[in-house]
Design an enzyme around this catalytic site. Structure first.
Site, short mmCIF file in Angstrom:
data_model
loop_
_atom_site.label_atom_id
_atom_site.label_comp_id
_atom_site.label_asym_id
_atom_site.label_seq_id
_atom_site.Cartn_x
_atom_site.Cartn_y
_atom_site.Cartn_z
N GLU A 194 6.22 8.20 59.13
CA GLU A 194 5.32 9.15 58.92
C GLU A 194 3.87 8.60 59.38
O GLU A 194 3.14 8.15 58.57
CB GLU A 194 5.31 9.75 57.55
CG GLU A 194 6.39 10.28 57.19
CD GLU A 194 7.00 11.75 57.82
OE1 GLU A 194 5.95 12.23 58.35
OE2 GLU A 194 8.06 12.01 57.78
N CYS A 252 -3.88 13.02 57.87
CA CYS A 252 -3.22 12.96 59.06
C CYS A 252 -2.90 14.07 60.10
O CYS A 252 -2.97 13.85 61.34
CB CYS A 252 -1.76 12.49 58.55
SG CYS A 252 -1.09 13.39 57.59
P1 NAD Z 1 -2.15 1.86 57.03
O1 NAD Z 1 -1.15 1.57 58.04
O2 NAD Z 1 -3.23 0.97 57.55
O3 NAD Z 1 -1.67 1.57 55.79
C1 NAD Z 1 -0.48 1.92 54.94
C2 NAD Z 1 0.10 1.23 54.11
O4 NAD Z 1 0.57 -0.03 54.89
C3 NAD Z 1 -0.81 0.57 53.06
O5 NAD Z 1 -0.12 0.68 51.89
C4 NAD Z 1 -1.17 -0.73 53.32
O6 NAD Z 1 -1.22 -1.62 52.38
C5 NAD Z 1 0.10 -1.21 54.13
N1 NAD Z 1 -0.30 -2.18 55.34
C6 NAD Z 1 -1.40 -2.34 55.97
N2 NAD Z 1 -1.50 -3.21 56.84
C7 NAD Z 1 -0.08 -3.84 56.78
C8 NAD Z 1 0.54 -4.74 57.42
N3 NAD Z 1 -0.15 -5.62 58.42
N4 NAD Z 1 1.87 -4.89 57.24
C9 NAD Z 1 2.68 -4.31 56.30
N5 NAD Z 1 1.96 -3.34 55.65
C10 NAD Z 1 0.85 -3.02 55.83
O7 NAD Z 1 -2.52 3.30 57.09
P2 NAD Z 1 -3.92 3.99 56.21
O8 NAD Z 1 -5.46 3.59 56.58
O9 NAD Z 1 -3.68 3.64 54.74
O10 NAD Z 1 -3.43 5.57 56.52
C11 NAD Z 1 -4.25 5.98 57.56
C12 NAD Z 1 -3.21 6.31 58.63
O11 NAD Z 1 -1.89 6.98 58.21
C13 NAD Z 1 -3.81 7.36 59.56
O12 NAD Z 1 -3.11 6.85 61.02
C14 NAD Z 1 -3.00 8.61 59.29
O13 NAD Z 1 -2.65 9.65 60.49
C15 NAD Z 1 -1.65 8.11 58.75
N6 NAD Z 1 -1.17 9.11 57.98
C16 NAD Z 1 0.08 9.77 58.14
C17 NAD Z 1 0.70 10.62 57.31
C18 NAD Z 1 1.99 11.38 57.69
O14 NAD Z 1 2.46 12.17 56.90
N7 NAD Z 1 2.48 11.52 58.94
C19 NAD Z 1 -0.06 11.19 56.23
C20 NAD Z 1 -1.02 10.27 55.78
C21 NAD Z 1 -1.86 9.35 56.79
#
Ligand code: NAD
Length: 450
Positions: free
Chosen positions: A209, A243
Site C-alpha cells: 500500500e 496517502c
Molecule cells: P516509509 O516507507 O518511510 O516507512 C514505512 C515503514 O517502513 C516504517 O515502519 C519504517 O520503519 C519502515 N522502513 C523505513 N525504511 C525502511 C527500510 N529501508 N527497510 C525496511 N523498512 C523500512 O513511509 P512513511 O514515511 O512511514 O509513510 C509515508 C508514505 O506512506 C507515503 O508515501 C504515503 O503515501 C504512504 N502511505 C500509503 C498508504 C496506503 O494506504 N496506500 C497509507 C499511508 C501512507
C-alpha cells in the site's frame, strides 16, 4: 524474544491448527475490539502527542474506522470462511469443484506513521479474520502510538498469535530477513521496492500500500462551492499527511479565480484565522519533514497560508499558484498541507499529463457532466477515487482499497482484507464410482464402471 525465535514460535503455533476454527478467529477479533475500547483515551492521547491529532480526527479516521471494520468482519466471517462451490465442466463428469479458503500462515505487517494506529491495525483485522498469525512493526516516527500498541497487544494477545516488534528501518530489515508467508507493507514507494526485493528471495507474496501524487481535477462545469469545501477538507485533514490526500489541483482556466477564492474561504471555515494554533489542526510529524515541506514554499506564488512555526513543526494550509511540472513541489508526493495549482484549458491536456506520470493512488474529478466523468474513469489508471468528492472512497468497506502500478500492489478493507490474507485453494473432489477413460492415452474412450 529474538525476532527469529518469535517467528518460529508463531510458526509452531500455526501448525497446531488452533488459528483456523471460526471460534478462535472470532475470539481474536473480539479481543481486538475490547483492546481498543479499553484504551480509547490513551490512543487519543498518544495520537495527540505524536501528531497533534484532534480527538475528533482520531476518532473518525483512526478508532471509528477500526470498529466498523471489526464489526463487518465479525458479521460476515462465517460466510467468508466457507468453502465455495464452483461450476464443474462436463469433461470432469462425476466430480465437484470448490474453493477452500486457507490462511497463508505467519504474516508480517509493516506500518507507516501518518495514521499510525489505524494503518497498523486495519490489516491485522484481515490477517486474524483469515486465520493467520501476525508480527506487526509500527512506525518509529510516532513513538507514543508505537509503544502503546506494543503495551496493548502484549496485554490482550498471546505472542504466538499476534505480537508487536518496535523499531526503525534496521529492525524492519531484520524482520524482512525472516521467512514469512505473506508481507503486508504500507509506506513509501522506495521502501516498498526494498520490501518487494527482500520478499522475492523466498517468493513471499506481498501486498504493498504505497503513495504517489494524487491529482484533483476541477472542470469548468463543477459545483465550485462543494468542490472547494471537499478539496480543502481532503487536503488539510491530518495536515495533508494522508496517502490519498489531493496532492495537486488541476483547475480549468475559466473557473480558477472563483475556485481559489472559495478554497481560501473554505480553509478559514475549517480552521479559522489562525490555523497554526487551532486544536483541530495536525502538526508535521517531525523536523525532517517540516524542513522538507518548507523548501516547497519557495515554488510558484503564495496565495494562501505559508506561515510556519518550527517549535511545534506546524505549517498553515497553503496554496501555491503558477506552478509547473518542473517545480520541486511537483517532483515527489508532497505529504503535507501545501496545495500547488496547475491550470488547464482542455481536459485532453490533463489526461496526457497524468498518463505521463506514475499511476496515482487516488484521483478526484469534479464536474457535473457524466460523459466527461466516464471519460476520466476510462482513460486514466489510478488506485481508486471519487467523482465530486475527496477521500470518501476509503471509508466504504464494500470498495477494495489499494494502488496500481507504482502506487501499490493488492488491496484491502472489508471482504478484500479477508481475501488479501487468504489463499483460495482450488479443489476437485472426484468420484470413485466410475472412471472416464477419455483422459488416458491409448485407451478406448468411454465410461468404465469400477
Ligand atoms: P516509509 O516507507 O518511510 O516507512 C514505512 C515503514 O517502513 C516504517 O515502519 C519504517 O520503519 C519502515 N522502513 C523505513 N525504511 C525502511 C527500510 N529501508 N527497510 C525496511 N523498512 C523500512 O513511509 P512513511 O514515511 O512511514 O509513510 C509515508 C508514505 O506512506 C507515503 O508515501 C504515503 O503515501 C504512504 N502511505 C500509503 C498508504 C496506503 O494506504 N496506500 C497509507 C499511508 C501512507
Amino acid at each position: 524474544m529474538r525476532i527469529h525465535d518469535l517467528v518460529q514460535h508463531q510458526r509452531t503455533f500455526y501448525y497446531t491448527e488452533s488459528t483456523k476454527p471460526f471460534s478462535f478467529r472470532r475470539e481474536q477479533l473480539n479481543n481486538l475490539r475490547n483492546m481498543i475500547e479499553e484504551h480509547e483515551q490513551s490512543i487519543i492521547e498518544a495520537l495527540y502527542k505524536d501528531l497533534h491529532k484532534s480527538e475528533f480526527e482520531s476518532y473518525t479516521t483512526e478508532i471509528g474506522f477500526l470498529y466498523s471494520e471489526i464489526t463487518s468482519a465479525l458479521k460476515n466471517l462465517k460466510e467468508w470462511m466457507k468453502p465455495q462451490k464452483v461450476k464443474t465442466p462436463l469433461t470432469h463428469a462425476g466430480s465437484k469443484s470448490y474453493l477452500y479458503q486457507e490462511p497463508y500462515g505467519v504474516t508480517l505487517i509493516i506500518a507507516p506513521w501518518n495514521y499510525p494506529f489505524q494503518l497498523a491495525l486495519a490489516p491485522v483485522i484481515g490477517a486474524l479474520a483469515a486465520g493467520n498469525t501476525v508480527v506487526l512493526k509500527p512506525s518509529e516516527l510516532t513513538p507514543e502510538t508505537s509503544s502503546l500498541l506494543k503495551e496493548m497487544v502484549n496485554k490482550w494477545f498471546d505472542p504466538a498469535v499476534f505480537a508487536v516488534v518496535e523499531g526503525d528501518a534496521e529492525v524492519s530489515q531484520e524482520l524482512l530477513e525472516q521467512r514469512f508467508d505473506l508481507i503486508f507493507f504500507t509506506g513509501s514507494v522506495p521502501v516498498g521496492k526494498i520490501v518487494m526485493e527482500k520478499a522475492s528471495r523466498h517468493l513471499t507474496p506481498v501486498i504493498l500500500e504505497l503513495g504517489g501524487k494524487s491529482p484533483t481535477i476541477v472542470d469548468e462545469d463543477a459545483n465550485l462551492d462543494l468542490a472547494a469545501k471537499r478539496i480543502a477538507w481532503g487536503k488539510f485533514t491530518n495536515a495533508g499527511q494522508t496517502c490519498i490526500a489531493p496532492d495537486y489541483l488541476y483547475v480549468q482556466r475559466s473557473v480558477k479565480p472563483e475556485l481559489l477564492s472559495k478554497l481560501k474561504q473554505a480553509i478559514k471555515d475549517l480552521y479559522g484565522e489562525d490555523p497554526l494554533y487551532n486544536e483541530e489542526y495536525s502538526h508535521i510529524v517531525n523536523r525532517r519533514h517540516f524542513d522538507r515541506l518548507s523548501e516547497y514554499l519557495n515554488d510558484g506564488e503564495l496565495i494562501a497560508g505559508g506561515e510556519r512555526d518550527e517549535d511545534i513543526t506546524a505549517i498553515e494550509p497553503t496554496i501555491l499558484d503558477h506552478i509547473s511540472w518542473k517545480d520541486a513541489v511537483m517532483q515527489d508526493e508532497i505529504f503535507g498541507p501545501i496545495l500547488p495549482v496547475l491550470t488547464f484549458d482542455d481536459l485532453g491536456e490533463v489526461v496526457a499529463e497524468v498518463r505521463d506520470h506514475e499511476k496515482p493512488l487516488a484521483l478526484y474529478y469534479f464536474s457535473e457532466n457524466e460523459e466527461k466523468q466516464e471519460e476520466i474513469l476510462s482513460k486514466l489508471s489510478f488506485g481508486g477515487g471519487c467523482i465530486n468528492d475527496t477521500l470518501f472512497h476509503v471509508a466504504n468497506p464494500h470498495l477494495p482499497f489499494g494502488g496500481v502500478g507504482q502506487s501499490g500492489v493488492g488491496s484491502y478493507h472489508g471482504k478484500a482484507s479477508f481475501d488479501a490474507f487468504t489463499h483460495s485453494k482450488g479443489i476437485v473432489k472426484q468420484t470413485t464410482k466410475f472412471d472416464l477413460s477419455i483422459r488416458y492415452p491409448g485407451r478406448k474412450h468411454g465410461l468404465k464402471l469400477i
